[in-house]
Design a protein around this motif. Structure first.
Motif, PDB file in Angstrom:
ATOM      1  N   TYR A  30      40.541  59.712  37.938  1.00 51.20           N
ATOM      2  CA  TYR A  30      40.851  58.688  38.933  1.00 51.20           C
ATOM      3  C   TYR A  30      40.595  57.289  38.374  1.00 51.20           C
ATOM      4  O   TYR A  30      41.527  56.703  37.827  1.00 51.20           O
ATOM      5  N   GLN A  35      41.612  56.851  34.592  1.00 49.46           N
ATOM      6  CA  GLN A  35      43.017  57.082  34.272  1.00 49.46           C
ATOM      7  C   GLN A  35      43.849  55.886  34.730  1.00 49.46           C
ATOM      8  O   GLN A  35      44.635  55.357  33.972  1.00 49.46           O
ATOM      9  N   GLY A  36      43.686  55.479  35.933  1.00 44.36           N
ATOM     10  CA  GLY A  36      44.420  54.328  36.450  1.00 44.36           C
ATOM     11  C   GLY A  36      45.924  54.557  36.504  1.00 44.36           C
ATOM     12  O   GLY A  36      46.449  55.582  36.068  1.00 44.36           O
ATOM     13  N   ASP A  37      46.596  53.579  37.047  1.00 48.48           N
ATOM     14  CA  ASP A  37      48.040  53.663  37.230  1.00 48.48           C
ATOM     15  C   ASP A  37      48.783  53.717  35.891  1.00 48.48           C
ATOM     16  O   ASP A  37      49.739  54.469  35.736  1.00 48.48           O
ATOM     17  N   PHE A  38      48.328  52.929  34.911  1.00 50.81           N
ATOM     18  CA  PHE A  38      49.033  52.891  33.626  1.00 50.81           C
ATOM     19  C   PHE A  38      49.072  54.265  32.967  1.00 50.81           C
ATOM     20  O   PHE A  38      50.146  54.765  32.626  1.00 50.81           O
ATOM     21  N   ALA A  51      48.418  57.194  34.248  1.00 45.58           N
ATOM     22  CA  ALA A  51      49.058  58.178  35.121  1.00 45.58           C
ATOM     23  C   ALA A  51      50.571  58.133  34.969  1.00 45.58           C
ATOM     24  O   ALA A  51      51.230  59.173  34.943  1.00 45.58           O
ATOM     25  N   ARG A  52      51.135  56.945  34.850  1.00 46.50           N
ATOM     26  CA  ARG A  52      52.591  56.832  34.683  1.00 46.50           C
ATOM     27  C   ARG A  52      53.003  57.031  33.225  1.00 46.50           C
ATOM     28  O   ARG A  52      54.002  57.673  32.944  1.00 46.50           O
TER      29      ARG A  52
END
Length: 106
Positions: A18, A21-24, A26-27
């Motif tokens: 969570y 990892q963050g949005d970057f 994760a995408r």
């Protein structure tokens, strides 16, 4: 099973999956919808290295850290491919922690 080690690995999993990892990541780790200019496999390897590093540090075992890296990568790849659900992905990750903690008492 070493419950203290299991609890620490579950905590580390939540931290690594969570906020760390963050949005970057994760995408970027998603090979089906990569971020332009970012090799998805670099992002996936970075994410799995965080997980494997935590397992290795907590268990004191390089072998378990490497096993976590490999299984985490395969699981996240399958999730990004749509072959498994988010819930299955998380169940596999936590299940691995149970296995690693169990191996420590063998």
């Amino acid at each position: 099973m070493k419950l203290d080690v299991l609890a620490l690995m579950i905590f580390a999993h939540a931290l690594a999956d969570y906020p760390l990892q963050g949005d970057f990541l994760a995408r970027a780790k998603n090979h089906t919808a990569p971020i332009c200019g970012v090799p998805w496999y670099h992002a996936l390897a970075a994410h799995c290295t965080i997980h494997g590093g935590f397992v290795g540090i907590i268990t004191g075992s390089l072998a378990l850290g490497l096993a976590e890296f490999v299984i985490h990568a395969a699981t996240d790849y399958a999730k990004c491919s749509g072959r498994i659900s988010y819930n299955t992905d998380q169940a596999i990750h936590i299940g691995c922690k149970v296995v690693w903690a169990s191996i420590l008492v063998i």
